[in-house]
Design a protein around this motif. Structure first.
Motif, mmCIF file in Angstrom:
data_model
loop_
_atom_site.group_PDB
_atom_site.id
_atom_site.type_symbol
_atom_site.label_atom_id
_atom_site.label_comp_id
_atom_site.label_asym_id
_atom_site.label_seq_id
_atom_site.Cartn_x
_atom_site.Cartn_y
_atom_site.Cartn_z
ATOM 1 N N TYR A 116 0.265 -6.284 2.018
ATOM 2 C CA TYR A 116 0.529 -6.757 3.380
ATOM 3 C C TYR A 116 2.020 -6.808 3.730
ATOM 4 N N CYS A 117 2.854 -6.190 2.930
ATOM 5 C CA CYS A 117 4.309 -6.249 3.098
ATOM 6 C C CYS A 117 4.812 -5.001 3.832
ATOM 7 N N HIS A 118 5.311 -5.194 5.046
ATOM 8 C CA HIS A 118 5.789 -4.033 5.805
ATOM 9 C C HIS A 118 7.044 -3.432 5.186
ATOM 10 N N LEU A 119 7.889 -4.232 4.558
ATOM 11 C CA LEU A 119 9.067 -3.679 3.878
ATOM 12 C C LEU A 119 8.649 -2.782 2.714
ATOM 13 N N CYS A 120 7.577 -3.163 2.045
ATOM 14 C CA CYS A 120 7.056 -2.361 0.931
ATOM 15 C C CYS A 120 6.579 -1.000 1.431
ATOM 16 N N HIS A 121 5.832 -1.010 2.518
ATOM 17 C CA HIS A 121 5.346 0.240 3.093
ATOM 18 C C HIS A 121 6.517 1.101 3.570
ATOM 19 N N ASP A 122 7.501 0.455 4.186
ATOM 20 C CA ASP A 122 8.675 1.193 4.662
ATOM 21 C C ASP A 122 9.420 1.858 3.507
ATOM 22 N N MET A 123 9.575 1.131 2.385
ATOM 23 C CA MET A 123 10.290 1.710 1.247
ATOM 24 C C MET A 123 9.509 2.880 0.667
ATOM 25 N N GLU A 124 8.206 2.756 0.585
ATOM 26 C CA GLU A 124 7.383 3.845 0.051
ATOM 27 C C GLU A 124 7.534 5.105 0.901
ATOM 28 N N VAL A 125 7.519 4.953 2.205
ATOM 29 C CA VAL A 125 7.687 6.093 3.116
ATOM 30 C C VAL A 125 9.085 6.684 2.979
ATOM 31 N N LEU A 180 10.990 6.670 0.456
ATOM 32 C CA LEU A 180 11.148 7.301 -0.860
ATOM 33 C C LEU A 180 10.607 8.725 -0.917
ATOM 34 N N ALA A 181 9.664 9.054 -0.068
ATOM 35 C CA ALA A 181 8.971 10.351 -0.143
ATOM 36 C C ALA A 181 9.920 11.543 -0.229
ATOM 37 N N PRO A 182 10.958 11.649 0.618
ATOM 38 C CA PRO A 182 11.853 12.801 0.503
ATOM 39 C C PRO A 182 12.614 12.858 -0.834
ATOM 40 N N LEU A 183 13.008 11.706 -1.352
ATOM 41 C CA LEU A 183 13.715 11.695 -2.642
ATOM 42 C C LEU A 183 12.786 12.095 -3.778
ATOM 43 N N LEU A 184 11.550 11.626 -3.726
ATOM 44 C CA LEU A 184 10.576 12.001 -4.754
ATOM 45 C C LEU A 184 10.383 13.510 -4.764
ATOM 46 N N ALA A 185 10.264 14.087 -3.585
ATOM 47 C CA ALA A 185 10.077 15.538 -3.478
ATOM 48 C C ALA A 185 11.318 16.276 -3.963
ATOM 49 N N GLU A 186 12.477 15.810 -3.571
ATOM 50 C CA GLU A 186 13.731 16.474 -3.947
ATOM 51 C C GLU A 186 13.947 16.497 -5.455
ATOM 52 N N PHE A 187 13.624 15.389 -6.120
ATOM 53 C CA PHE A 187 13.891 15.276 -7.551
ATOM 54 C C PHE A 187 12.652 15.502 -8.416
ATOM 55 N N GLY A 188 11.530 15.795 -7.795
ATOM 56 C CA GLY A 188 10.303 16.011 -8.556
ATOM 57 C C GLY A 188 9.847 14.757 -9.281
ATOM 58 N N ALA A 189 10.143 13.611 -8.698
ATOM 59 C CA ALA A 189 9.771 12.328 -9.299
ATOM 60 C C ALA A 189 8.405 11.903 -8.781
ATOM 61 N N VAL A 190 7.791 10.995 -9.500
ATOM 62 C CA VAL A 190 6.511 10.435 -9.077
ATOM 63 C C VAL A 190 6.680 8.928 -8.888
ATOM 64 N N LEU A 191 5.840 8.369 -8.057
ATOM 65 C CA LEU A 191 5.921 6.951 -7.753
ATOM 66 C C LEU A 191 4.639 6.257 -8.181
ATOM 67 N N LYS A 192 4.809 5.194 -8.925
ATOM 68 C CA LYS A 192 3.701 4.325 -9.309
ATOM 69 C C LYS A 192 3.879 3.038 -8.505
ATOM 70 N N VAL A 193 2.889 2.691 -7.703
ATOM 71 C CA VAL A 193 2.942 1.477 -6.897
ATOM 72 C C VAL A 193 2.131 0.395 -7.610
ATOM 73 N N VAL A 194 2.772 -0.744 -7.837
ATOM 74 C CA VAL A 194 2.150 -1.849 -8.565
ATOM 75 C C VAL A 194 2.094 -3.065 -7.649
ATOM 76 N N ASP A 195 0.919 -3.653 -7.527
ATOM 77 C CA ASP A 195 0.736 -4.844 -6.708
ATOM 78 C C ASP A 195 1.250 -6.063 -7.462
ATOM 79 N N VAL A 196 2.299 -6.662 -6.937
ATOM 80 C CA VAL A 196 2.929 -7.810 -7.600
ATOM 81 C C VAL A 196 1.952 -8.981 -7.737
ATOM 82 N N ASP A 197 1.031 -9.113 -6.796
ATOM 83 C CA ASP A 197 0.096 -10.236 -6.818
ATOM 84 C C ASP A 197 -1.027 -10.074 -7.842
ATOM 85 N N ALA A 198 -1.144 -8.899 -8.421
ATOM 86 C CA ALA A 198 -2.196 -8.653 -9.414
ATOM 87 C C ALA A 198 -1.775 -9.040 -10.830
ATOM 88 N N ASP A 199 -0.512 -9.392 -11.008
ATOM 89 C CA ASP A 199 0.004 -9.703 -12.337
ATOM 90 C C ASP A 199 0.882 -10.958 -12.253
#
Length: 81
Positions: free
Chosen positions: A12-21, A23-42
């Motif tokens: 439910y965090c809009h800043l989290c969604h904004d950061m994920e979006v 990040l997309a160009p950097l992930l593509a540029e560097f061939g990196a992958v993103l693992k999203v972890v829910d802070v509330d699950a741990d």
């Protein structure tokens, strides 16, 4: 082998969604992958990062929180290639 970044996030965090979006160009540029972890699950992650989300990590290195620091993240990714 691609670099895996971890985004400590909340559904439910809009800043989290904004950061994920943002990040997309950097992930593509560097061939990196993103693992999203829910802070509330741990409880350990929640205790550590609760008020800081979103938090972008590579292994144990915190790259930024709240907002994507594109310059720092780009420099970091270029340095670990």
């Amino acid at each position: 082998m691609s670099v895996e970044l971890t985004l400590i996030s909340r559904s439910y965090c809009h800043l989290c969604h904004d950061m994920e979006v943002a990040l997309a160009p950097l992930l593509a540029e560097f061939g990196a992958v993103l693992k999203v972890v829910d802070v509330d699950a741990d409880p350990l992650l929640e205790a550590r990062y609760d008020e800081l989300v979103p938090v972008l990590l590579h292994a144990d290195t915190e790259l930024c929180h709240y907002f994507l620091d594109e310059a720092k993240t780009r420099e970091y990714l270029a340095g670990i290639r």
